[in-house]
Design a protein around this motif. Structure first.
Motif, mmCIF file in Angstrom:
data_model
loop_
_atom_site.group_PDB
_atom_site.id
_atom_site.type_symbol
_atom_site.label_atom_id
_atom_site.label_comp_id
_atom_site.label_asym_id
_atom_site.label_seq_id
_atom_site.Cartn_x
_atom_site.Cartn_y
_atom_site.Cartn_z
ATOM 1 N N ASP A 1 -4.745 -1.421 -33.446
ATOM 2 C CA ASP A 1 -4.340 -0.921 -35.594
ATOM 3 C C ASP A 1 -2.986 -0.700 -35.316
ATOM 4 O O ASP A 1 -2.891 0.151 -34.651
ATOM 5 C CB ASP A 1 -5.857 -0.310 -34.624
ATOM 6 C CG ASP A 1 -6.140 0.612 -36.726
ATOM 7 O OD1 ASP A 1 -4.783 0.283 -37.705
ATOM 8 O OD2 ASP A 1 -7.029 0.418 -36.661
ATOM 9 N N PHE A 2 -3.022 -1.124 -37.179
ATOM 10 C CA PHE A 2 -1.905 -1.028 -37.637
ATOM 11 C C PHE A 2 -1.806 0.006 -38.231
ATOM 12 O O PHE A 2 -0.547 1.119 -37.905
ATOM 13 C CB PHE A 2 -1.332 -1.911 -39.093
ATOM 14 C CG PHE A 2 -2.365 -1.534 -40.197
ATOM 15 C CD1 PHE A 2 -3.515 -1.567 -39.720
ATOM 16 C CD2 PHE A 2 -2.098 -0.594 -40.565
ATOM 17 C CE1 PHE A 2 -4.630 -1.043 -40.716
ATOM 18 C CE2 PHE A 2 -2.091 -0.246 -41.868
ATOM 19 C CZ PHE A 2 -3.934 -0.516 -41.738
ATOM 20 N N ARG A 3 -2.794 1.450 -38.206
ATOM 21 C CA ARG A 3 -2.615 2.732 -38.192
ATOM 22 C C ARG A 3 -1.980 2.997 -36.664
ATOM 23 O O ARG A 3 -1.607 4.419 -36.960
ATOM 24 C CB ARG A 3 -3.872 3.032 -38.803
ATOM 25 C CG ARG A 3 -3.698 2.386 -39.950
ATOM 26 C CD ARG A 3 -5.432 2.385 -40.399
ATOM 27 N NE ARG A 3 -6.244 2.132 -40.022
ATOM 28 C CZ ARG A 3 -7.326 1.511 -40.372
ATOM 29 N NH1 ARG A 3 -8.440 2.606 -41.348
ATOM 30 N NH2 ARG A 3 -9.179 0.907 -39.089
ATOM 31 N N ALA A 4 -2.194 2.814 -36.114
ATOM 32 C CA ALA A 4 -1.913 3.808 -34.738
ATOM 33 C C ALA A 4 0.033 3.159 -34.321
ATOM 34 O O ALA A 4 0.671 4.108 -34.100
ATOM 35 C CB ALA A 4 -1.836 2.700 -33.162
ATOM 36 N N VAL A 5 0.526 2.359 -35.224
ATOM 37 C CA VAL A 5 1.688 2.116 -35.762
ATOM 38 C C VAL A 5 2.419 2.499 -35.957
ATOM 39 O O VAL A 5 3.458 3.469 -36.289
ATOM 40 C CB VAL A 5 2.059 0.356 -35.452
ATOM 41 C CG1 VAL A 5 3.602 -0.084 -36.173
ATOM 42 C CG2 VAL A 5 1.224 -0.368 -34.763
ATOM 43 N N TYR A 6 1.525 2.889 -37.825
ATOM 44 C CA TYR A 6 2.114 3.806 -38.240
ATOM 45 C C TYR A 6 1.969 6.163 -37.790
ATOM 46 O O TYR A 6 3.097 6.384 -37.983
ATOM 47 C CB TYR A 6 1.251 3.958 -39.469
ATOM 48 C CG TYR A 6 1.214 2.878 -40.433
ATOM 49 C CD1 TYR A 6 2.202 2.074 -40.548
ATOM 50 C CD2 TYR A 6 0.392 2.735 -42.102
ATOM 51 C CE1 TYR A 6 2.227 0.643 -40.781
ATOM 52 C CE2 TYR A 6 0.390 1.547 -42.513
ATOM 53 C CZ TYR A 6 1.204 0.435 -42.514
ATOM 54 O OH TYR A 6 1.380 -0.610 -42.985
ATOM 55 N N ALA A 7 1.133 5.952 -37.187
ATOM 56 C CA ALA A 7 1.048 7.113 -36.616
ATOM 57 C C ALA A 7 2.070 7.140 -35.166
ATOM 58 O O ALA A 7 2.364 8.344 -36.076
ATOM 59 C CB ALA A 7 -0.304 7.280 -35.791
ATOM 60 N N THR A 8 2.681 6.663 -34.977
ATOM 61 C CA THR A 8 3.702 6.780 -34.178
ATOM 62 C C THR A 8 5.097 6.985 -35.052
ATOM 63 O O THR A 8 5.583 7.893 -34.222
ATOM 64 C CB THR A 8 3.759 5.160 -33.095
ATOM 65 O OG1 THR A 8 1.967 4.939 -32.987
ATOM 66 C CG2 THR A 8 4.735 5.419 -32.162
#
Length: 421
Positions: A390-397
């Motif tokens: 999920d792209f939001r997991a990238v953002y969260a990182t």
């Protein structure tokens, strides 16, 4: 009420539309108008010039991930792409049956130097194939059935950028449009710098336009509750601050001597300008650059190779420049695109709007190599890929581990971080 002074916008929409027409200005004033909501940022660290910086690179149009990060060892790749499938002689091996397009040679060198991470098969549930809507989803970090008024970086500004030094924007975009990712609930100093600005004729024209605007007479207030006057007052103060910032930035760009040679294209020039602003010691935390043209429905091969060449050479020059200034440890660069392309090529030797795609993360503190899992190509003709990250997991990182901000406050949900930083 009609605006009697048509030169000045009186709504946020008009203001954003106006600022997208070539001059660099945005919110700087303590005289906030009625369309800006006042509130106080909570538990936010004060921005400092030596804090970490994020450079976001948009690949506009929907990049073809399968011909960027190529699963060449999967026999389905050539089944789905009988003419667009790249021969192994045109590939640069990464490992695990994955390779980069040969136009990505500078990025491949960074991978070998331990400075490039590749996050595979990034997307979101129930994908949307509209450029506008999918870009909105990526820039606001929304679910596909959800509309948000603020961008993910705007919410980061709300939560973590209180106390940015006066006169310093917390975010700068290079281009002619304000990124939706920057839209925030609170009033923050951000700045839009015209693409190609380097203190030359274009910069002088911008300054002359701003000065001309400020010389126009102010609109008189018609009463104590006249919001139009409030807005006009706000915009005049904004323009004065923008004029000061525009002059300062144009001088920085004119004086800058990069430590690496950049290619002579607009994208590389934008990255050169970002490096100049970083090297000048600005406390800005986020920069946004865009490279367009990835909507490759027909005759894709040559055009896509040229875009990947521009991307790779520009990013590599940017990294070398930062390293020459000993600023590389402060900067993380990340690419994104609103969607990938379909696995099957079309009859026009191109590819149509798809779903998931890889993205790149670049920097001296990046954990190099492949992250996430490669897409399954066991799909039928014109069937889409199913995302695995999920792209939001990238953002969260990025939020948790690079910008030191609680990602759950920004994204509304806790996503397990990845390991690229």
């Amino acid at each position: 009420m009609n605006n009697p002074h048509p030169f000045l916008p009186s709504t946020r929409r008009e203001f954003l539309r106006y600022t997208s027409r070539g001059i660099g200005l945005l919110a700087f004033s303590r005289f906030a108008p009625s369309f800006i909501v006042e509130s106080v940022a909570a538990e936010a660290p004060v921005a400092e010039k030596d804090r970490t910086i994020l450079v976001l690179v948009q690949l506009a149009g929907g990049n073809d991930g399968l011909n960027t990060v190529v699963p060449y060892a999967d026999p389905n790749y050539r089944r789905l792409r009988p003419t667009l499938g790249l021969p192994e002689s045109d590939l640069l091996t990464v490992g695990h049956g994955i390779a980069l397009h040969k136009a990505c040679a500078p990025l491949h060198a960074l991978l070998q130097d331990g400075k490039l991470g590749i996050v595979q098969n990034v997307g979101y549930p129930n994908p949307n194939r509209s450029h506008f809507r999918s870009t909105e989803i990526w820039e606001t970090a929304a679910n596909s059935d959800q509309t948000l008024a603020t961008g993910w970086l705007g919410r980061y500004f709300d939560n973590a950028c209180a106390g940015t030094p006066a006169g310093t924007p917390c975010a700068v975009s290079i281009g002619n449009e304000v990124p939706q990712a920057f839209l925030s609930e609170q009033n923050h100093a951000t700045f839009n710098l015209a693409a190609g600005a380097r203190g030359g004729r274009g910069g002088r024209e911008n300054l002359a336009l701003l000065e001309n605007m400020l010389q126009r007479p102010a609109v008189a207030a018609s009463g104590p509750d006249d919001h139009e006057h409030d807005n006009t007052s706000y915009l005049r103060h904004t323009m004065m601050d923008a004029l000061v910032t525009e002059k300062r930035f144009q001088q920085i760009l004119a004086d800058y001597r990069p430590g690496a040679e950049y290619p002579g294209n607009a994208f590389a020039g934008s990255l050169r300008n970002v490096a100049a602003l970083i090297a000048a010691g600005n406390a800005t935390r986020v920069y946004y650059v865009s490279l367009g043209g990835f909507d490759t429905h027909a005759n894709q091969a040559g055009a896509h190779a040229n875009l990947l060449k521009q991307l790779s050479e520009g990013l590599a020059a940017f990294q070398r420049d930062l390293e020459s200034k000993k600023l590389d440890g402060q900067v993380l660069t990340m690419t994104f695109s609103e969607f990938g392309r379909r696995p099957s090529e079309n009859e026009s030797k191109g590819t149509d709007h798809g779903t998931a795609a890889p993205l790149f993360v670049l920097g001296s503190h990046v954990k190099s190599g492949l992250h996430g899992t490669a897409p399954s190509l066991a799909v039928e003709h014109n069937q889409d890929l199913t995302f695995s990250t999920d792209f939001r997991a990238v953002y969260a990182t990025v939020l948790d581990r690079w910008l030191a901000c609680d990602s759950q406050k920004i994204l509304g949900t806790k996503f397990a971080p990845l390991t690229f930083v």
